[in-house]
Enzyme design. Structure first.
Site, PDB file in Angstrom:
ATOM      1  N   GLY A  43       0.768  -1.248   0.000  1.00 14.71           N
ATOM      2  CA  GLY A  43       0.000   0.000   0.000  1.00 14.71           C
ATOM      3  C   GLY A  43       0.793   1.288   0.000  1.00 14.71           C
ATOM      4  O   GLY A  43       0.304   2.311  -0.466  1.00 14.71           O
ATOM      5  N   GLU A 100       4.233   4.095   5.739  1.00 11.67           N
ATOM      6  CA  GLU A 100       3.054   3.231   5.705  1.00 11.67           C
ATOM      7  C   GLU A 100       1.861   4.002   5.148  1.00 11.67           C
ATOM      8  O   GLU A 100       1.802   5.234   5.281  1.00 11.67           O
ATOM      9  CB  GLU A 100       2.803   2.746   7.152  1.00 11.67           C
ATOM     10  CG  GLU A 100       1.555   1.964   7.405  1.00 11.67           C
ATOM     11  CD  GLU A 100       1.511   0.589   6.751  1.00 11.67           C
ATOM     12  OE1 GLU A 100       1.735   0.521   5.533  1.00 11.67           O
ATOM     13  OE2 GLU A 100       1.214  -0.396   7.448  1.00 11.67           O
ATOM     14  N   ASP A 104      -4.132   2.184  11.521  1.00 12.36           N
ATOM     15  CA  ASP A 104      -5.508   1.853  11.854  1.00 12.36           C
ATOM     16  C   ASP A 104      -5.508   1.438  13.334  1.00 12.36           C
ATOM     17  O   ASP A 104      -5.516   2.299  14.217  1.00 12.36           O
ATOM     18  CB  ASP A 104      -5.901   0.724  10.886  1.00 12.36           C
ATOM     19  CG  ASP A 104      -7.358   0.348  10.927  1.00 12.36           C
ATOM     20  OD1 ASP A 104      -8.182   1.197  11.255  1.00 12.36           O
ATOM     21  OD2 ASP A 104      -7.678  -0.821  10.622  1.00 12.36           O
ATOM     22  N   LYS A 132      -6.338   6.679  10.924  1.00 14.30           N
ATOM     23  CA  LYS A 132      -7.719   6.447  11.382  1.00 14.30           C
ATOM     24  C   LYS A 132      -7.674   6.412  12.911  1.00 14.30           C
ATOM     25  O   LYS A 132      -7.733   5.342  13.526  1.00 14.30           O
ATOM     26  CB  LYS A 132      -8.235   5.112  10.851  1.00 14.30           C
ATOM     27  CG  LYS A 132      -8.521   5.092   9.366  1.00 14.30           C
ATOM     28  CD  LYS A 132      -9.228   3.790   9.010  1.00 14.30           C
ATOM     29  CE  LYS A 132      -9.450   3.666   7.522  1.00 14.30           C
ATOM     30  NZ  LYS A 132     -10.026   2.358   7.156  1.00 14.30           N
ATOM     31  N   PHE A 153     -13.608   2.910   5.005  1.00 13.18           N
ATOM     32  CA  PHE A 153     -12.683   2.182   4.149  1.00 13.18           C
ATOM     33  C   PHE A 153     -12.344   3.038   2.937  1.00 13.18           C
ATOM     34  O   PHE A 153     -13.221   3.645   2.324  1.00 13.18           O
ATOM     35  CB  PHE A 153     -13.284   0.838   3.711  1.00 13.18           C
ATOM     36  CG  PHE A 153     -12.236  -0.074   3.172  1.00 13.18           C
ATOM     37  CD1 PHE A 153     -11.454  -0.839   4.042  1.00 13.18           C
ATOM     38  CD2 PHE A 153     -11.991  -0.141   1.810  1.00 13.18           C
ATOM     39  CE1 PHE A 153     -10.444  -1.658   3.543  1.00 13.18           C
ATOM     40  CE2 PHE A 153     -10.988  -0.963   1.308  1.00 13.18           C
ATOM     41  CZ  PHE A 153     -10.216  -1.719   2.172  1.00 13.18           C
ATOM     42  N   ASP A 160      -5.741  -0.534  -1.531  1.00 15.07           N
ATOM     43  CA  ASP A 160      -6.571  -1.456  -2.323  1.00 15.07           C
ATOM     44  C   ASP A 160      -7.807  -1.951  -1.594  1.00 15.07           C
ATOM     45  O   ASP A 160      -7.895  -1.891  -0.368  1.00 15.07           O
ATOM     46  CB  ASP A 160      -5.748  -2.689  -2.677  1.00 15.07           C
ATOM     47  CG  ASP A 160      -5.540  -3.606  -1.465  1.00 15.07           C
ATOM     48  OD1 ASP A 160      -5.134  -3.090  -0.405  1.00 15.07           O
ATOM     49  OD2 ASP A 160      -5.806  -4.813  -1.573  1.00 15.07           O
TER      50      ASP A 160
HETATM   51  P1  IMP Z   1      -3.196  -1.755  11.579  1.00 12.80           P
HETATM   52  O1  IMP Z   1      -2.853  -0.349  11.972  1.00 12.80           O
HETATM   53  O2  IMP Z   1      -2.258  -2.765  12.124  1.00 12.80           O
HETATM   54  O3  IMP Z   1      -4.618  -2.089  11.931  1.00 12.80           O
HETATM   55  O4  IMP Z   1      -3.079  -1.966  10.009  1.00 12.80           O
HETATM   56  C1  IMP Z   1      -3.145  -0.972   9.074  1.00 12.80           C
HETATM   57  C2  IMP Z   1      -3.179  -1.651   7.721  1.00 12.80           C
HETATM   58  O5  IMP Z   1      -4.514  -2.069   7.424  1.00 12.80           O
HETATM   59  C3  IMP Z   1      -2.822  -0.687   6.607  1.00 12.80           C
HETATM   60  O6  IMP Z   1      -1.473  -0.732   6.290  1.00 12.80           O
HETATM   61  C4  IMP Z   1      -3.646  -1.177   5.454  1.00 12.80           C
HETATM   62  O7  IMP Z   1      -2.945  -2.167   4.745  1.00 12.80           O
HETATM   63  C5  IMP Z   1      -4.844  -1.822   6.079  1.00 12.80           C
HETATM   64  N1  IMP Z   1      -6.004  -0.900   6.009  1.00 12.80           N
HETATM   65  C6  IMP Z   1      -6.618  -0.332   7.065  1.00 12.80           C
HETATM   66  N2  IMP Z   1      -7.639   0.452   6.653  1.00 12.80           N
HETATM   67  C7  IMP Z   1      -7.651   0.377   5.301  1.00 12.80           C
HETATM   68  C8  IMP Z   1      -8.470   1.022   4.282  1.00 12.80           C
HETATM   69  O8  IMP Z   1      -9.390   1.807   4.539  1.00 12.80           O
HETATM   70  N3  IMP Z   1      -8.162   0.711   2.992  1.00 12.80           N
HETATM   71  C9  IMP Z   1      -7.156  -0.142   2.657  1.00 12.80           C
HETATM   72  N4  IMP Z   1      -6.372  -0.736   3.564  1.00 12.80           N
HETATM   73  C10 IMP Z   1      -6.612  -0.479   4.875  1.00 12.80           C
END
Ligand code: IMP
Length: 179
Positions: A43, A100, A104, A132, A153, A160
């Site tokens: 991403g 990154e 999230d 987020k 999302f 993607d």
């Molecule tokens: P986390 O912070 O460990 O939950 O992971 C974040 C990852 O989740 C990001 O690098 C994305 O690959 C994926 N992700 C989270 N939200 C989205 C979205 O809205 N669209 C696409 N990928 C997302």
């Protein structure tokens, strides 16, 4: 479910302006030094590509990639993040900037920060395009943030849905194809 782009959340122009501002911050912070910018596949590839080209010549920039994935029945609550592709460059003594697409829950970045600290990086910083904030499960420092967005999302600009829509030049919300 099949999804398609719905509305533009962040325009191409707004992204370019913010990327350039972040690059300026990085340039002044690392002025006269060097950084290893590590893009998290897949991403962050487009963000990284645009970002490095806006960093001034006073900073020596290297590029590396790695991959991480959450696993377990419930990826958000399991808290387990596997490094599925390791960097091959020497990390010891480097100023690492993890690049990154989205922070999230924060679990991925927490794991990645630990990875670089464990491998002897001189410093570790995190640069994300989107935050987020409402979804954070673990606290993780983020030194450079593009935009704070609501819990929706999004796709485009490298991000993607089911490996699709990464090529869209702006960041879009999504909706089902039949709506
Ligand atoms: P986390 O912070 O460990 O939950 O992971 C974040 C990852 O989740 C990001 O690098 C994305 O690959 C994926 N992700 C989270 N939200 C989205 C979205 O809205 N669209 C696409 N990928 C997302």
């Amino acid at each position: 479910m099949e999804l398609k782009p719905a509305e533009v959340l962040i325009s191409k122009e707004a992204i370019a302006e913010r990327v350039s501002a972040i690059a300026k911050e990085i340039t002044s912070r690392y002025d006269g030094g060097s950084v290893l910018m590590v893009g998290i596949l897949r991403g962050a590839v487009i963000f990284l590509a645009d970002l490095v080209r806006e960093i001034g010549p006073s900073v020596e920039v290297s590029i590396e990639f790695m991959k991480a994935s959450s696993y377990g029945a419930s990826t958000q609550s399991s808290g387990k993040v596997a490094i599925t592709q390791q960097p091959t460059m020497e990390i010891e003594g480097r100023n690492v900037i993890i690049v990154e697409d989205i922070v999230d829950t924060g679990l991925t970045l927490k794991r990645l920060r630990e990875y670089f600290a464990d491998h002897g990086a001189a410093s570790v910083a995190v640069c994300v395009l989107l935050d987020k904030q409402d979804r954070r499960v673990v606290d993780v420092p983020v030194e450079y943030t593009g935009f704070v967005i609501p819990d929706e999302f999004v796709v485009g600009y490298g991000m993607d849905y089911d490996e699709k829509m990464r090529n869209l030049p702006a960041i879009f919300t999504v909706r089902p194809v039949d709506e």
